[in-house]
Scaffold this motif. Structure first.
Motif, short mmCIF file in Angstrom:
data_model
loop_
_atom_site.label_atom_id
_atom_site.label_comp_id
_atom_site.label_asym_id
_atom_site.label_seq_id
_atom_site.Cartn_x
_atom_site.Cartn_y
_atom_site.Cartn_z
N HIS A 1 43.59 46.22 -11.63
CA HIS A 1 42.19 46.13 -11.25
C HIS A 1 41.39 47.40 -11.57
CE1 HIS A 1 42.55 42.26 -9.08
NE2 HIS A 1 43.81 42.64 -9.01
N THR B 1 37.60 41.88 -12.38
CA THR B 1 38.20 43.17 -12.00
C THR B 1 39.38 43.59 -12.87
OG1 THR B 1 39.47 41.98 -10.31
CG2 THR B 1 37.45 43.07 -9.60
N THR B 2 39.96 42.65 -13.64
CA THR B 2 41.11 43.02 -14.49
C THR B 2 40.88 42.76 -15.97
OG1 THR B 2 42.27 40.88 -14.50
CG2 THR B 2 42.60 42.31 -12.57
#
Length: 241
Positions: free
Chosen positions: A75, A55-56
């Protein structure tokens, strides 16, 4: 049937973020599911994976970070057009935003040991004070459910099912004092839904992103439909009447 945003609204906004929860709020939906993990400094955060990478874009274990490290993880990695930064929310920050939600499913991710489960549950219940009417603590991990039972938790609890153990899942949910069962979509057969309801369990089904399937489940009388696309699901189910 209640439409429940999965990890906020992960098909329409960055998952498990304050921005995603606020997006759900703006849709007028007041039911949400999200994931919780505990950092080494005891901080409870909202995140699904045990690593920040997906997500990052930063390869780092959640469990090698402390609260002060969270500022480094945005994110929006797969959401290039999302305007505002989306740092990893603390559970307390998420709850502040969700104060008037009618249904909050707090999924506790698996832990290694029973002692860890008991420590996490103790911290979680402290942070959830005031949400006794809206929060349901859910988990696949039986250690978490055992800890809730041992603690005589005032919170409703739910057993999540992804293995095809059929009616054994219902027996386990009852054993741990659950009031809800969360079936993976492909396991949510008419028979299992009926047996769950006969056992007095509320039924959530995840993750449902097709409107035809959602209508089938609605007709079977499930309580909660967990979806990545709450806006789409809300609009199309309304159109179907």
């Amino acid at each position: 049937m209640q439409i429940i945003g999965h990890r906020g609204a992960r098909g329409e906004a960055p998952e498990n973020t304050l921005g995603g929860f606020n997006y759900l709020r703006q849709l007028g939906i007041r039911a949400v599911e999200f994931d919780v993990r505990q950092l080494p400094d005891d901080t409870l955060i909202v995140i699904h994976d045990d690593n920040f990478f997906r997500t990052t874009g930063k390869l780092s274990s959640v469990y090698q970070n402390h609260q002060h490290d969270l500022v480094h993880y945005d994110h929006r990695f797969k959401w290039k057009n999302w305007l505002n930064p989306e740092l990893t929310p603390l559970l307390s920050e998420a709850l502040e935003l969700l104060h008037d939600f009618k249904h909050i499913e707090v999924e506790v991710k698996a832990v290694a040991h029973q002692a860890e489960a008991e420590h996490l549950v103790e911290t979680l219940q402290q942070e959830l004070q005031g949400f006794e009417q809206s929060a349901t603590i859910t988990s696949f991990d039986e250690k978490i459910l055992k800890a809730l039972q041992k603690n005589q938790s005032p919170f409703q609890r739910g057993f999540l099912i992804e293995d095809n153990i059929k009616s054994q899942a219902i027996e386990k949910a009852i054993k741990y004092g659950c009031n809800r069962i969360g079936w993976k979509d492909k396991l949510a057969t008419p028979d299992m839904i009926e047996l769950s309801k006969l056992a007095g369990l509320a039924v959530s089904v995840w993750t449902v992103n097709e409107v035809k399937r959602a209508k089938e489940l609605q007709d079977l009388g499930i309580d909660g439909l967990i979806t990545d696309f709450p806006k789409t699901m809300q609009q199309q189910l309304q159109n179907l009447g």
